[in-house]
Design a protein around this motif. Sequence first.
Motif, mmCIF file in Angstrom:
data_model
loop_
_atom_site.group_PDB
_atom_site.id
_atom_site.type_symbol
_atom_site.label_atom_id
_atom_site.label_comp_id
_atom_site.label_asym_id
_atom_site.label_seq_id
_atom_site.Cartn_x
_atom_site.Cartn_y
_atom_site.Cartn_z
ATOM 1 N N GLY A 16 0.831 -1.217 0.000
ATOM 2 C CA GLY A 16 0.000 0.000 0.000
ATOM 3 C C GLY A 16 0.856 1.253 0.000
ATOM 4 N N THR A 17 0.550 2.152 -0.932
ATOM 5 C CA THR A 17 1.315 3.404 -1.020
ATOM 6 C C THR A 17 0.449 4.597 -0.632
ATOM 7 O OG1 THR A 17 0.755 3.680 -3.338
ATOM 8 C CG2 THR A 17 2.816 2.522 -2.849
ATOM 9 N N GLY A 18 -0.504 4.373 0.259
ATOM 10 C CA GLY A 18 -1.284 5.492 0.783
ATOM 11 C C GLY A 18 -0.487 6.196 1.878
ATOM 12 N N TYR A 19 -1.169 7.012 2.674
ATOM 13 C CA TYR A 19 -0.474 7.768 3.714
ATOM 14 C C TYR A 19 0.162 6.860 4.768
ATOM 15 C CZ TYR A 19 -2.598 12.160 2.098
ATOM 16 O OH TYR A 19 -2.971 13.255 1.377
ATOM 17 N N GLY A 20 -0.549 5.799 5.137
ATOM 18 C CA GLY A 20 -0.006 4.891 6.165
ATOM 19 C C GLY A 20 1.214 4.154 5.643
ATOM 20 N N GLY A 21 1.120 3.643 4.409
ATOM 21 C CA GLY A 21 2.232 2.895 3.822
ATOM 22 C C GLY A 21 3.457 3.773 3.657
ATOM 23 N N THR A 22 3.239 5.006 3.235
ATOM 24 C CA THR A 22 4.379 5.896 2.991
ATOM 25 C C THR A 22 5.013 6.348 4.306
ATOM 26 O OG1 THR A 22 3.250 6.532 0.992
ATOM 27 C CG2 THR A 22 5.083 7.912 1.640
ATOM 28 N N LEU A 74 10.054 -12.951 3.684
ATOM 29 C CA LEU A 74 9.982 -11.761 4.542
ATOM 30 C C LEU A 74 9.844 -12.170 6.002
ATOM 31 C CD1 LEU A 74 7.397 -9.632 2.518
ATOM 32 C CD2 LEU A 74 9.881 -9.274 2.618
ATOM 33 N N ASP A 75 10.436 -11.384 6.870
ATOM 34 C CA ASP A 75 10.211 -11.583 8.300
ATOM 35 C C ASP A 75 8.930 -10.873 8.727
ATOM 36 O OD1 ASP A 75 12.732 -12.981 8.863
ATOM 37 O OD2 ASP A 75 13.619 -11.074 8.233
ATOM 38 N N VAL A 76 8.704 -9.701 8.174
ATOM 39 C CA VAL A 76 7.514 -8.907 8.547
ATOM 40 C C VAL A 76 6.883 -8.329 7.292
ATOM 41 C CG1 VAL A 76 6.631 -7.063 10.023
ATOM 42 C CG2 VAL A 76 8.871 -8.045 10.493
ATOM 43 N N LEU A 77 5.561 -8.418 7.234
ATOM 44 C CA LEU A 77 4.822 -7.749 6.160
ATOM 45 C C LEU A 77 3.814 -6.809 6.811
ATOM 46 C CD1 LEU A 77 4.173 -7.470 3.129
ATOM 47 C CD2 LEU A 77 2.472 -9.295 3.424
ATOM 48 N N PHE A 78 3.923 -5.527 6.484
ATOM 49 C CA PHE A 78 2.940 -4.550 6.968
ATOM 50 C C PHE A 78 1.865 -4.378 5.896
ATOM 51 C CE2 PHE A 78 6.831 -3.286 9.203
ATOM 52 C CZ PHE A 78 6.364 -3.101 10.495
ATOM 53 N N LEU A 79 0.620 -4.420 6.297
ATOM 54 C CA LEU A 79 -0.479 -4.151 5.371
ATOM 55 C C LEU A 79 -1.052 -2.778 5.682
ATOM 56 C CD1 LEU A 79 -2.311 -7.608 5.404
ATOM 57 C CD2 LEU A 79 -0.542 -6.783 3.809
ATOM 58 N N ALA A 80 -0.767 -1.828 4.796
ATOM 59 C CA ALA A 80 -1.337 -0.475 4.948
ATOM 60 C C ALA A 80 -2.433 -0.349 3.899
ATOM 61 C CB ALA A 80 -0.243 0.569 4.775
ATOM 62 N N THR A 81 -3.397 -1.227 4.024
ATOM 63 C CA THR A 81 -4.455 -1.389 3.021
ATOM 64 C C THR A 81 -5.818 -1.215 3.684
ATOM 65 O OG1 THR A 81 -4.123 -3.753 3.440
ATOM 66 C CG2 THR A 81 -3.164 -2.872 1.442
ATOM 67 N N PRO A 82 -6.845 -0.931 2.905
ATOM 68 C CA PRO A 82 -8.168 -0.721 3.501
ATOM 69 C C PRO A 82 -8.735 -2.018 4.070
ATOM 70 C CG PRO A 82 -8.100 0.007 1.191
ATOM 71 C CD PRO A 82 -6.849 -0.750 1.451
ATOM 72 N N HIS A 83 -9.705 -1.863 4.983
ATOM 73 C CA HIS A 83 -10.359 -3.074 5.484
ATOM 74 C C HIS A 83 -10.997 -3.796 4.292
ATOM 75 C CE1 HIS A 83 -13.202 0.304 6.094
ATOM 76 N NE2 HIS A 83 -14.093 -0.534 5.620
ATOM 77 N N SER A 104 -5.309 -2.111 9.198
ATOM 78 C CA SER A 104 -6.753 -1.889 9.031
ATOM 79 C C SER A 104 -7.524 -2.418 10.242
ATOM 80 C CB SER A 104 -7.246 -2.603 7.774
ATOM 81 O OG SER A 104 -7.583 -3.949 8.069
ATOM 82 N N GLY A 105 -8.845 -2.268 10.167
ATOM 83 C CA GLY A 105 -9.689 -2.743 11.271
ATOM 84 C C GLY A 105 -10.069 -4.209 11.155
ATOM 85 N N ASP A 106 -9.578 -4.933 10.144
ATOM 86 C CA ASP A 106 -10.101 -6.272 9.855
ATOM 87 C C ASP A 106 -9.878 -7.308 10.951
ATOM 88 O OD1 ASP A 106 -11.258 -5.623 7.474
ATOM 89 O OD2 ASP A 106 -9.670 -6.430 6.203
ATOM 90 N N PHE A 107 -8.849 -7.133 11.763
ATOM 91 C CA PHE A 107 -8.539 -8.177 12.757
ATOM 92 C C PHE A 107 -8.574 -7.639 14.189
ATOM 93 C CE2 PHE A 107 -7.011 -9.490 8.699
ATOM 94 C CZ PHE A 107 -7.476 -10.794 8.629
#
Length: 346
Positions: A16-22, A74-83, A104-107
């Motif tokens: 994700g290249t939105g504000y959170g990802g960046t 990968l050791d860590v994957l960050f998801l800066a994606t919408p729910h 996101s709020g999914d989990f």
Amino acid sequence: MSEEVEGVGLRVGVVGTGYGGTELVRLLTSHPHVDELHLYSESQAGKGLGEVYAAWRDADLPLLPLEALEETELDVLFLATPHGASRELVTRWIGRPQVIVDLSGDFRFRDGAVYERFYRMPAAPRSLLEEAVYGLAEFAPPELSRARLVANPGCFPTAALLALLPLAKAGLLRPGSAIVDAKTGVSGAGRSPSLATHFSEVNENVRPYNVFVHRHGAEIEVYLGAGPVSFVPHLVPMTRGILVTAYGELVEPMTTEDLFELYRHTYAGRPFVRLLRPGTYPETKAVQGSNFVDIGLIATADGRKAVVMAAIDNLVKGAAGQAVQNMNLRFGLPETAGLVGRPLYP
Ligand SMILES: NC(=O)C1=CN([C@@H]2O[C@H](COP(=O)(O)OP(=O)(O)OC[C@H]3O[C@@H](n4cnc5c(N)ncnc54)[C@H](OP(=O)(O)O)[C@@H]3O)[C@@H](O)[C@H]2O)C=CC1
Ligand SMILES: CC(=O)N[C@@H](CCC(=O)OP(=O)(O)O)C(=O)O
């Protein structure tokens, strides 16, 4: 602030290249324990991050398609994606990277029915909801240290829970009495433009929204554990920042000094909590760009109510910064690694 831990070098991915990802990229590119950083994008694959954000125009940061996740360990994957998108990605990739941290709020809700009521879409599989560890870093359970899936808290819940949990955990908050008044900057809504975030709708304007029906109200209630919470968010004309003013009735009378001692004890040794002396109050500008939460408090003259104020940067402590803090805690790194930047002021 942070010391080096010899020999730990993580391979990290961000989707994700939105504000959170960046914001994650900003923090991870100067993190002392990140050896590799891979960026994945659904809509911008094939470009470089510098083509999406002018601020990154000198950087060599290619954006890979999501299928490239297949090719890299990968050791860590960050998801800066919408729910919804996060639910799909976790369901597909869980267990491949050692840890997934989802912004996101999914989990965040163990109970899928609560999620479905507030997010109006199908919840993730129950086994994943039960496995996810809620990463409110200052109160994270021991399971965080071996989690495969971390649910990073919402921005408002981060500020509201850090403001009220010391009282609730001590049994001092009268159930059902909490009122959370919150103000947020516009970057909380992400990068995609909308009528509500249009310059001329936001500029020189303050307005409440989603009164009593905001999904973060439910998240605050679940993790505060002190009955119903009246949550009223407001959109204010600034880019970054959240200021929460939380009110609660006390089960037994307390002075401001009693409150201060309780919070001082609760947050002793927590590097990102700056507890302000009575008479001093938090402000968003003092935490901008940093992972700090500034907390100020006062009791009413009769000692029957507490007012606790908390300021965070929604994109840092409210999203990417806390996600990195969770990565640090998960891998036994110094909690402050990669997060030592001072606030931007003015
Ligand atoms: N902004 C904030 O203050 C906070 C945000 N959050 C949460 O963090 C997450 C990211 O927020 P934010 O960065 O602000 O949002 P943005 O809208 O700015 O960015 C989201 C990004 O997700 C990617 N995306 C969208 N749809 C899909 C899809 N179907 N599959 C894969 N990727 C997709 C896009 O990246 P690309 O174009 O590269 O494909 C998009 O730019 C959200 O869940 C949000 O609720 C949580 C706390 C605070
Ligand atoms: C200004 C603004 O619109 N803020 C967003 C913050 C939500 C968010 O980012 O959180 P989730 O991850 O829970 O979706 C909102 O109020 O919905």
